[in-house]
Design a protein around this motif. Structure first.
Motif, PDB file in Angstrom:
ATOM      1  N   CYS A 432      -3.348 -14.830   9.607  1.00  0.00           N
ATOM      2  CA  CYS A 432      -2.999 -14.151  10.863  1.00  0.00           C
ATOM      3  C   CYS A 432      -2.426 -15.151  11.853  1.00  0.00           C
ATOM      4  CB  CYS A 432      -4.232 -13.468  11.451  1.00  0.00           C
ATOM      5  SG  CYS A 432      -3.863 -12.409  12.857  1.00  0.00           S
ATOM      6  N   VAL A 586      -0.698  -9.136   9.509  1.00  0.00           N
ATOM      7  CA  VAL A 586      -1.867  -8.713   8.747  1.00  0.00           C
ATOM      8  C   VAL A 586      -3.022  -8.437   9.701  1.00  0.00           C
ATOM      9  CG1 VAL A 586      -1.224  -9.969   6.653  1.00  0.00           C
ATOM     10  CG2 VAL A 586      -2.681 -11.072   8.339  1.00  0.00           C
ATOM     11  N   TYR A 587      -3.885  -7.508   9.293  1.00  0.00           N
ATOM     12  CA  TYR A 587      -5.047  -7.145  10.105  1.00  0.00           C
ATOM     13  C   TYR A 587      -6.324  -7.720   9.526  1.00  0.00           C
ATOM     14  CZ  TYR A 587      -8.574  -4.174  12.337  1.00  0.00           C
ATOM     15  OH  TYR A 587      -9.659  -3.721  13.033  1.00  0.00           O
ATOM     16  N   TRP A 588      -6.393  -7.768   8.182  1.00  0.00           N
ATOM     17  CA  TRP A 588      -7.617  -8.245   7.550  1.00  0.00           C
ATOM     18  C   TRP A 588      -7.263  -9.089   6.336  1.00  0.00           C
ATOM     19  CZ3 TRP A 588      -9.918  -6.024   2.849  1.00  0.00           C
ATOM     20  CH2 TRP A 588      -9.084  -5.106   2.222  1.00  0.00           C
ATOM     21  N   TRP A 590      -7.209  -9.081   2.935  1.00  0.00           N
ATOM     22  CA  TRP A 590      -6.360  -8.719   1.797  1.00  0.00           C
ATOM     23  C   TRP A 590      -5.178  -7.863   2.220  1.00  0.00           C
ATOM     24  CZ3 TRP A 590      -7.579 -11.935  -1.737  1.00  0.00           C
ATOM     25  CH2 TRP A 590      -8.901 -12.330  -1.923  1.00  0.00           C
ATOM     26  N   ASP A 591      -4.803  -7.983   3.462  1.00  0.00           N
ATOM     27  CA  ASP A 591      -3.752  -7.148   4.041  1.00  0.00           C
ATOM     28  C   ASP A 591      -2.369  -7.730   3.752  1.00  0.00           C
ATOM     29  OD1 ASP A 591      -2.826  -4.968   5.387  1.00  0.00           O
ATOM     30  OD2 ASP A 591      -3.560  -5.551   7.362  1.00  0.00           O
ATOM     31  N   ASN A 592      -1.359  -6.915   4.013  1.00  0.00           N
ATOM     32  CA  ASN A 592       0.030  -7.362   3.956  1.00  0.00           C
ATOM     33  C   ASN A 592       0.806  -6.594   5.013  1.00  0.00           C
ATOM     34  OD1 ASN A 592       0.438  -4.762   2.864  1.00  0.00           O
ATOM     35  ND2 ASN A 592       0.307  -5.541   0.770  1.00  0.00           N
ATOM     36  N   GLY A 595       0.322  -2.928   4.826  1.00  0.00           N
ATOM     37  CA  GLY A 595      -1.009  -2.551   5.295  1.00  0.00           C
ATOM     38  C   GLY A 595      -1.110  -2.589   6.805  1.00  0.00           C
ATOM     39  N   PHE A 596      -0.433  -3.558   7.425  1.00  0.00           N
ATOM     40  CA  PHE A 596      -0.462  -3.646   8.884  1.00  0.00           C
ATOM     41  C   PHE A 596       0.247  -2.442   9.501  1.00  0.00           C
ATOM     42  CE2 PHE A 596       0.840  -5.247  13.073  1.00  0.00           C
ATOM     43  CZ  PHE A 596      -0.379  -5.705  13.535  1.00  0.00           C
ATOM     44  N   PHE A 599      -2.218   0.287   9.502  1.00  0.00           N
ATOM     45  CA  PHE A 599      -3.180   0.080  10.588  1.00  0.00           C
ATOM     46  C   PHE A 599      -2.583   0.537  11.913  1.00  0.00           C
ATOM     47  CE2 PHE A 599      -3.866  -3.095  14.034  1.00  0.00           C
ATOM     48  CZ  PHE A 599      -5.107  -2.649  14.468  1.00  0.00           C
TER      49      PHE A 599
END
Length: 777
Positions: A432, A586-588, A590-592, A595-596, A599
């Motif tokens: 991040c 990214v938020y967490w 295993w994010d990409n 995924g963001f 979110f």
């Protein structure tokens, strides 16, 4: 290297004791390196300078030139006029002339020496990168340069540069130091922070870095089941009488397997000669071998670590014969974390532990929450000469939420180094770009890895003042003390997987935190610092956006002003604009990027139209009831058991859908302290207030008979059901939402309201939840 690294570490320990790991400065003499932008000093290099020594001289010249405006010329020792003052860099004949008592071969790993002899100054260190570390130490601690980040540096302007006489000899306790942040990967910056871990991109001329052969969980990479299991099932775990490789380990008492693994490990090191660590470690799950021989050792040693260490010792003994300077690392993890009773790790074996299950409000060295790991580390340190710790210093479920662990960073590092730890991997949020003050964290952690004895309060103050300015620093210090004090008072178990701050960051504290960050931004007129602060405000703004509806509910029920935001749509637009501006993708963990986006979509969807009051609440005072919308519900196995859907018939256009093919409590809501803020519509003297609970639901069905869904309230603290109800299809079938009255209940904060479909896929296609309404009676 001419001798093994473990021998270097042993000598380093003696070195540390002799010199007490301190810097001794004698003020009897001052060195004037420049006067009014002119210098008489030359930088002297060995005749055959190594790439690292050449880099050290270039770095020294570049920075001294910038500080003073003078031209510090680099010359070889054969060209130097010994009558002129010199800064001697590296292991040269001139160094030996000036410091005849120093045996360079005995300088510990990453050790440094900074000594002045008359008007001359000698900078030298361990051959790997110590000379460069000596230069960086002088530039930072003596000259006053500050490398805040890889791109942001403070360089003082001193045309006349005077420094006190120097007499520094230091070797770090930790030979492996890694702060796992995105900015820390930059090789030059990592060298300036004196970090040398596996992930950094440090080139050879900057001293390189430690390289792992197999970073962790290497059993199957070394003995892959796809290659060996068919012919050698006995090499793998026996579980309940059957040899398996799925979610299993290796049979550690199988000599043939041990021989093959050892050969594979040695061959991998031949292909990777720069590796100084090799991991011989269990897979990331359980499934240890239960065969007769392995079980006998486990019983003898009091646990599974016994067979592991006996096995790793054999491998390490063979590796040492060809690679005496390579550490053989293994895990004390999950089922192997308890130290064995009898066997001890060899001198070239490193035991790695991790802090994955710890609480990071309380320090590891004291208190009950972290007692199990503390006792295991203490136990291993009694039988092992060398430990390695994988420590966690971020929140992997939500990188950008406030993570109040700053006060335990230094005590934990000291606890590790006090217990034979030679390597420390501090895993931060490397994925991040913004995070929770990650630049501050990286800078402070890196300095503590180099020297755990440093005063962390002074380090924090120095960064806050230097990076954000003297006017803003006190406000940020108040902000952090506010959050840290609140977290400590709450008594939370601060783990590393948390998607909410509800259990520690209360309404009043959040209000104050937002106000402090706003004041910090308003205090400075410096646009660069303002932008830094706009980035650092992302964490509290994220809390406000995630918890906006419950926070607004709190404000309305109590009549308390809410400083979080006035226009939700503008606030959410500004939040994601800042995420884009500062490179957040990214938020967490295993994010990409995709995924963001999801979110962002989910967060935006929670800010739709305000729902109208239900008919049975229209005439009630506003502080007598509240509703809970679908986006506030817990949805388990999203995309399988639950779906967030658009529904024009829902009160705000959104609902939770559950397919009729299961009967799990897949949608739920945990009641919070908003219950305590509700007022009764009538005067009440009840000690235990009661609440009327309603749910707006519907279903799609091919029948009019049978159960459509079940609802209930459960007390997880007492582990008992409070009430439940089966709802017939006939009552809620169709496109319109219907109210289900759960009756009068003595609800408490922490009770859970759950919803489950009927597992009748042929009759009930799906059930939908629009909202919950709570009325104080």
């Amino acid at each position: 290297m001419t001798r093994s690294i473990w021998a270097t570490f042993f000598i380093g320990s003696i070195f540390t004791l002799i010199f007490n790991v301190v810097s001794v400065v004698f003020a009897a003499e001052t060195l004037t390196l420049s006067t009014d932008g002119k210098t008489n000093y030359v930088i002297v290099l060995p005749a055959e300078a190594t790439p690292v020594e050449q880099t050290a001289a270039k770095e020294l010249k570049q920075h001294l030139d910038t500080v003073t405006g003078a031209d510090f010329v680099i010359v070889k020792e054969s060209e130097v006029d010994t009558a002129k003052p010199q800064i001697v860099v590296g292991n040269s004949k001139r160094t030996k002339e000036l410091l005849p008592e120093i045996d360079v071969a005995k300088i510990p790993y990453d050790g440094i020496i900074i000594k002045s002899i008359g008007q001359n100054l000698v900078l030298i260190g361990h051959p790997q990168r110590g000379t460069l570390y000596a230069v960086n130490t002088l530039l930072e601690n003596v000259v006053g340069i500050r490398w805040w980040t890889s791109t942001e540096t403070f360089i003082p302007k001193k045309p006349t540069l005077e420094i006190p006489a120097q007499n520094i000899e230091y070797a770090p306790k930790l030979i492996y130091r890694e702060a796992f942040y995105r900015d820390a990967f930059d090789g030059v910056f990592a060298t300036r922070m004196k970090c040398n871990g596996n992930m950094v991109r440090t080139t050879p001329e900057y001293g390189g870095h430690h390289r792992f052969q197999y970073f962790v969980h290497s059993f199957f990479p070394l003995i892959p089941p796809s290659k060996y299991f068919a012919e050698h099932p006995d090499w793998y775990s026996e579980i309940k009488g059957e040899r398996k490789h799925e979610h299993a380990q290796l049979c550690l008492t199988n000599d043939a397997m041990c021989e093959e693994l050892t050969q594979n490990a040695i061959e991998s090191l031949r292909k990777n000669p720069d590796a100084k660590f090799i991991s011989i470690s269990q897979n990331d799950w359980h499934g240890y071998c239960e065969c007769k021989n392995c079980t006998a050792i486990a019983e003898e040693e009091g646990g599974q670590a016994g067979a592991l260490i006996r096995f790793v010792n054999k491998v390490a003994e063979a590796i040492e014969k060809e690679f005496p300077d390579v550490w053989v690392e293994t895990l004390a993890y999950q089922y192997t974390r308890k130290p064995p009773k009898l066997v001890k790790p060899r001198k070239n074996v490193v035991i790695r532990l991790c802090t994955i299950e710890c609480s990071f409000v309380q320090p590891l060295g004291a208190g009950e929450p972290n007692k199990p790991l503390r006792e295991d580390i203490e136990g291993w340190s009694k039988i092992a000469d060398h430990l390695f710790v994988w420590d966690y210093v971020t929140n992997f479920s939500a990188y950008m939420l406030p993570h109040p662990n700053l006060r335990v960073l230094a005590p934990n590092i000291r606890f590790f180094t006090d217990h034979h730890t030679l390597g420390l991997f501090e895993q931060g949020d490397a994925h991040c770009a913004a995070g929770d003050f990650v630049r501050l964290r990286n800078w402070v952690i890196s300095h503590l890895l180099w020297n755990p004895a440093l005063d962390e309060k002074k380090l924090f103050d120095e960064f806050l003042n230097g990076y954000y300015g003297n006017d803003v620093a006190p406000i940020l210090k108040e902000y952090w003390n506010l959050l840290l004090d609140r977290a400590e008072r709450s008594g939370i178990y601060l783990g590393i997987y948390r998607d909410s701050t509800k259990d520690w960051l209360d309404f009043e504290t959040l209000n104050k935190a937002v106000a402090l960050m706003n004041r910090a931004i308003e205090t400075t007129k410096d646009e660069t610092i303002q932008n830094r602060l706009r980035r650092e405000k992302i964490p509290v703004d994220l809390v406000v956006l995630k918890e906006y509806h419950s926070l607004r509910r709190k404000a309305e029920l109590t009549g308390t002003p809410f400083t979080g935001l006035s226009n939700p749509q503008d606030a959410i637009d500004d939040f994601f604009a800042r995420c884009k501006e500062f490179g957040v993708t990214v938020y967490w963990e295993w994010d990409n990027a995709e995924g963001f986006k999801k979110f962002e979509q989910k967060l935006r969807q929670s800010f739709g139209v305000d729902a109208l009051p239900p008919d049975f609440c229209k005439d009630l005072p506003k502080n007598n009831w509240y509703d809970i919308q679908s986006f506030e519900l817990n949805t388990h196995k999203l995309g399988e058991w639950t779906f967030n859907v658009d529904d024009e018939k829902a009160s705000n256009g959104r609902a939770v859908k559950m397919p009729g093919n299961h009967f799990e409590w897949a949608t739920s809501y945990n009641f919070d302290d908003s219950l305590l803020d509700l007022k009764s519509s009538k005067t009440s003297t009840e000690e235990q207030p009661k609440y009327r609970l309603y749910a707006a639901v519907r279903c799609d069905a091919k029948t009019t008979e049978g159960t459509a869904m079940t609802l209930g309230v459960y007390d997880y603290k007492e582990k008992k059901g409070i009430t439940s109800k089966s709802v017939p299809v006939s009552e809620i079938s169709g496109a319109e939402y219907c109210w289900v009255d759960m009756g009068s209940i003595a609800l408490k904060p922490g009770f859970n309201f759950w919803f489950a479909p009927p597992k009748r896929p042929d009759e009930v296609d799906a059930v939908y939840i629009d909202r919950i309404v709570v009325v104080r009676e």
